[in-house]
Write an enzyme that holds these catalytic residues in place. Sequence first.
Site, short mmCIF file in Angstrom:
data_model
loop_
_atom_site.label_atom_id
_atom_site.label_comp_id
_atom_site.label_asym_id
_atom_site.label_seq_id
_atom_site.Cartn_x
_atom_site.Cartn_y
_atom_site.Cartn_z
N SER A 179 -35.39 27.75 7.55
CA SER A 179 -36.69 28.34 7.84
C SER A 179 -37.50 27.35 8.66
O SER A 179 -37.29 26.13 8.57
CB SER A 179 -37.45 28.66 6.54
N TYR B 146 -40.15 25.14 -1.82
CA TYR B 146 -39.48 26.06 -0.89
C TYR B 146 -39.28 25.37 0.46
O TYR B 146 -38.16 25.39 1.01
CB TYR B 146 -40.28 27.35 -0.71
#
Length: 270
Positions: free
Chosen positions: A143, A156
């Site tokens: 990501s 995350y």
Amino acid sequence: MTSHTSKGTALVTGASSGIGAVYADRLARRGYDLILVARNEERLKTVARRIESETGSKVQIFPADLTDKSSLAKVEALLRDDKSISLLVNNAGIGSVASILQADVDKITDMITLNITALTRLTYAVAPAFVSRGGGTIVNIASVVGIAAEMLNGVYSASKSYVISFGHSLQKDLADKGVRIQTVLPGATATEFWDVAGYAAQKTSAITMSADDAVDATLIGLDNGELVTIPGLHDGDAWDRWETDRRELSKKFSNSKPALRYGVKATAAA
């Protein structure tokens, strides 16, 4: 149904919805048979039926919770033993927007298990198998928050930083052994990820990309030989500059004496 000549089998994790389901569709249309892995068996069946009817690809579903050791071990064994598998898409993952003062640490631990441990174990299972088979491709979904670490939950972001670093190492270890590694850094993408993460409004934001566009761009990046693909980065040279600067900086870390700015009187090594 269209005629179908298989390019081998692609195993896609997190394939019941979102980016994973789009990968399954696009890879089938490119001639792959599929093994689709996710927890939700009914959703997997729906995806499989549609893809089989529209493409003629053979689609096997493999319901599994990758945070469960026994379920994960079964997928690892499949990757090691099924000689038809030529492509792994490590897509399964969960996220959060909660700060350390708000997040449930047990849920955060589950995130680490899925985003890092499962991805690592599946890669370790398939990489030697690909080498022994003479080639294969591993696509790991990271990501942009792996770089823009302050944007979402810190764990995350850190889990996706891990995927990026892991990808660099895999490229170094496997490039001369016929195994391709592509690390993908999507930005905000319109999937159920945001419902689980706790910020559903992001799905309709002006900066959010459709899953179809993200996967289509990523597959073109794979075709073009990209090691790292960032669908939303319009200035592709910016990544090359970032990587050049990072690699140059890494050459400057190894010194036997502390930097002068610390005012430490260096002692001789024993």
